[in-house]
Design an enzyme around this catalytic site. Structure first.
Site, mmCIF file in Angstrom:
data_model
loop_
_atom_site.group_PDB
_atom_site.id
_atom_site.type_symbol
_atom_site.label_atom_id
_atom_site.label_comp_id
_atom_site.label_asym_id
_atom_site.label_seq_id
_atom_site.Cartn_x
_atom_site.Cartn_y
_atom_site.Cartn_z
ATOM 1 N N GLU A 78 0.819 -1.214 0.000
ATOM 2 C CA GLU A 78 0.000 0.000 0.000
ATOM 3 C C GLU A 78 0.857 1.269 0.000
ATOM 4 O O GLU A 78 0.548 2.234 -0.701
ATOM 5 C CB GLU A 78 -0.918 0.004 1.231
ATOM 6 C CG GLU A 78 -1.924 1.133 1.196
ATOM 7 C CD GLU A 78 -2.806 1.147 2.439
ATOM 8 O OE1 GLU A 78 -3.729 1.967 2.463
ATOM 9 O OE2 GLU A 78 -2.562 0.368 3.365
ATOM 10 N N ASP A 79 1.949 1.275 0.793
ATOM 11 C CA ASP A 79 2.698 2.528 1.036
ATOM 12 C C ASP A 79 4.023 2.643 0.290
ATOM 13 O O ASP A 79 4.704 3.662 0.404
ATOM 14 C CB ASP A 79 2.979 2.689 2.540
ATOM 15 C CG ASP A 79 1.691 2.856 3.336
ATOM 16 O OD1 ASP A 79 0.670 3.203 2.722
ATOM 17 O OD2 ASP A 79 1.700 2.633 4.555
#
Length: 712
Positions: A78-79
């Site tokens: 996600e990051d």
């Protein structure tokens, strides 16, 4: 490696994992550290401290190395630029899927308790069904976030805390992970009510200091009692948690001192047999309070929890004792996570707990498939997340856990959806019982089924389990659709007859044109709409016989009856889409008319009923109906009887109705004076001839002066 918490994580992992698995955990850490390089938390710490803390929580629960790897890398997809394919090639598909599953859960935000939250909960269910470890990583992630709420805004803290208490703490409880559940609840309570939490914490500390001598004395006596009898047991104090104290004060309306006027201890022993021996020993030391003993060893809770609970009275105070083995202690604290801790020990209790959770998750999936929408689904799930269990037995002695208030119908659906759908009656402790009566712990329940049986809509008024509610609604929805389709088909055939056409003569091309014109998915859906009363059969019939189906609906002239020459035949109890009006209560032999009611299908009235005119004024089409021959169903009729007051007259009238083979549903007195009474009778008859026979019998009762049928 200079990262806060890393050394503690590796030390915890080395206590129970092989060195090659430790190496995999280290490799996952390096990947996470390098991927998150340059990223920081709100507190100013390097971001990697968060995944390390999440992995440490799971390591303390002794989860497998793949879960720890997923915990360390749970934010990389996600990051950071890292992809699923990259993780799969480096660490294997299982770990990549775990990371992906947690990433998807992390993206879920329960902003409201309405539809968005419900849809997201369905995603959580799917993730749990694929691999329950996804939820374990997510719970550890949520726990560390709750521990570090400080730097966030009040609004965000409140949202996260509410979400935690509404969703994550109940899931931790359902999975049996008590350590995480308790801390999530206390942290959530402190975030939402900081002053109340502070007051209760101070009061607990003060009380503990004041009662140190009594606690020490009770512990000493318990210890000596076990030693005298040669029973192995470790005695530990059991603290009440802040949220638990607050909730009890609220729900039981008791003061802090009333809640805390109990001294709680836990005794950990070696075997199940020792648990029962220790129970006998403590009961000989202090008097047990009646009705306060619970045996969760013989009958475990739905989340696998096992223990003996008893409350004693001694030294002028109440003493709560829990007695369990070390393995039961592990299950109580770590729930399903104990499965990995004891995986090599071949523990029956752990396997049973894993099977129980697996069954619950599969039940969620079944509910998800049956639910009409996401709101209905989450309503069912919340029922199952907050159970107050009762324990009942099948005729073969198998224990079934159900929420408090569950009925035999809930029990039937808990066994299997098909059993619930075919349920007609039940035996409770070998005696016939009511399907709607709440069950009690210890009862033996036997379900009686019939191949032609089907669920009743009235069951939704008393069932309490999510599985029963979703099963009944699913069946009724499909039954409703099927009946609407059949009624719609009968109505369209009747309309086409007035145009001297048959449905079989209408081409598929023409049907498709009409379908597109009416903006429905297909012709079957159009028939369902007609059957439900949402569209007029006459208009659709006219469109079907037009070569150009684009006939504006407002140009069609509507009449009181769209085809007076043909009638539909009514056979009796027609199902969900054909209902008999409560106002005029038509019975076989009465001239009848059907009125289409939007969304409800057809309502059958006596043709003289005043409500028919009201429906027609609202442009609802009517259909002439006829009764089929040889109807065996019973119909409800209301009678008004005027009579002279005499002792025993009601019994005489009841006897007259019974002689005429009528069934009495209800008797009530409308008005009376010293000499006369007027009573209302609601009875069941099979038709007008049967009603005439019943009325003749009533009229022959000497005290009766007048009898009339109530039409509205």
């Amino acid at each position: 490696m200079g990262i806060t918490g890393y050394d503690r994580l590796i030390a915890a992992v080395r206590e129970y994992l092989d060195e090659d698995k430790v190496d995999w955990v280290v490799r996952a850490f390096i990947k996470a550290r390098d991927s998150h390089d340059g990223q920081y938390r709100r507190s100013g710490e390097p971001y990697i401290t968060h995944p390390v803390a999440v992995a440490t929580i799971l390591a303390d629960m002794r989860l497998d190395h793949q879960s720890l790897m997923a915990a360390l890398m749970h934010d990389v997809i996600e990051d950071t630029p890292v992809t699923w394919d990259e993780l799969a090639s480096e660490f294997g598909e299982t770990v990549a899927n775990l990371v992906d599953g947690v990433s998807k859960l992390t993206q879920i935000e329960f902003r409201t308790r309405a539809e968005a939250q419900a849809e997201n909960f369905q995603k959580m269910t799917l993730a749990m069904a694929r691999d329950i470890r996804v939820m374990l990583v997510k719970l550890a992630d949520r726990l560390h976030n709750m521990r570090t709420l400080g730097p966030l805004s009040i609004e965000k803290r409140t949202r996260i805390a509410t979400e935690t208490l509404d969703i994550y703490a109940p899931i931790a409880n359902r999975l049996g992970i008590n350590t995480i559940r308790v801390e999530l609840e206390d942290l959530g309570f402190a975030a939402l009510h900081p002053m109340r939490a502070k007051y209760i914490r101070k009061a607990v500390d003060k009380l503990r200091g004041n009662h140190r001598e009594i606690i020490s004395e009770i512990r000493s006596r318990l210890d000596n009692c076990l030693k005298d009898r040669g029973l192995p047991g470790k005695i530990v104090g059991r603290e009440k948690h802040l949220n638990s104290i607050y909730q009890k004060m609220k729900s039981k309306r008791k003061s802090f001192h009333e809640i805390m006027d109990v001294y709680a201890f836990r005794i950990i022993t070696e075997s199940e047999d020792d648990c029962y021996r220790i129970l006998g020993a403590v009961h000989s030391l202090y008097k047990p309070l009646p009705g306060r003993f619970k045996d969760y060893i013989a009958m475990p809770k739905a989340n696998g929890y096992q223990s003996l609970h008893t409350t004693l009275f001694g030294m002028h105070v109440n003493i709560e004792i829990q007695i369990r083995t070390q393995e039961m202690e592990e299950i109580a604290n770590n729930g399903i996570a104990s499965h990995w801790l004891y995986k090599t020990a071949d523990s029956d209790a752990i396997s049973a707990n894993f099977t129980r959770v697996d069954r619950w998750v599969k039940g969620l999936m079944q509910m998800r498939e049956h639910a009409g929408d996401s709101l209905e689904f989450i309503e069912h799930v919340k029922i199952d997340l907050f159970p107050d269990e009762i324990y009942v037995f099948t005729p073969k002695g198998k224990i079934m856990e159900l929420p408090a208030g569950a009925t035999p119908v809930d029990f039937a659906y808990a066994i299997h959806t098909d059993i619930g759908n075919a349920c007609v009656a039940c035996r409770i402790n070998k005696h016939l019982g009511s399907l709607s009566a709440p069950l009690s712990s210890g009862q033996t329940v036997e379900i009686i089924t019939a191949p032609t049986a089907k669920p009743s809509p009235s069951w939704l008024n008393f069932v309490v389990t999510g599985k029963a509610k979703s099963g009944i609604r699913h069946y009724l929805k499909h039954q409703r659709q099927a009946e609407a389709h059949d009624l719609g088909k009968a109505l369209i055939k009747r309309s086409l007859k007035s145009f001297n056409k048959k449905l079989s003569e209408i081409s598929e091309v023409q049907k498709q044109r009409v379908v597109e014109h009416n903006q429905v998915d297909n012709f079957d859906a159009l028939l369902e709409e007609i059957g439900m009363g949402n569209r007029m059969a006459y208009i659709i019939g006219r469109q079907l016989v037009q070569e150009d189906s684009h006939v504006p609906e407002q140009e069609v002239e509507l009449t009181r009856d769209d085809s007076p020459k043909s009638t539909l035949t009514i056979k009796g109890t027609e199902g969900l889409m054909v209902n008999f009006a409560h106002c005029c209560k038509p019975i076989p032999g009465d001239p009848i008319v059907g009125v289409m009611d939007s969304g409800s299908g057809m309502i059958i009235h006596s043709d003289s009923c005043s409500k028919v005119e009201q429906h027609l004024a609202g442009d609802n089409p009517s259909i002439h109906l006829s009764w089929a021959k040889d109807i065996t169903d019973e119909f409800t009729v209301q009678l008004r009887v005027e009579l002279e007051r005499q002792r025993g007259i009601i019994a005489e009238i009841a006897a007259a109705i019974t002689v005429a083979d009528g069934n009495i549903e209800h008797i009530s007195v409308i008005e009376q004076n010293a000499k006369l009474s007027i009573i209302s009778l609601v009875i069941h008859v099979s038709g007008r001839k049967h009603l005439a026979r019943v009325m003749k019998r009533i009229r022959n009762v000497r005290a009766v002066t007048n009898i009339t049928r109530v039409r509205a």
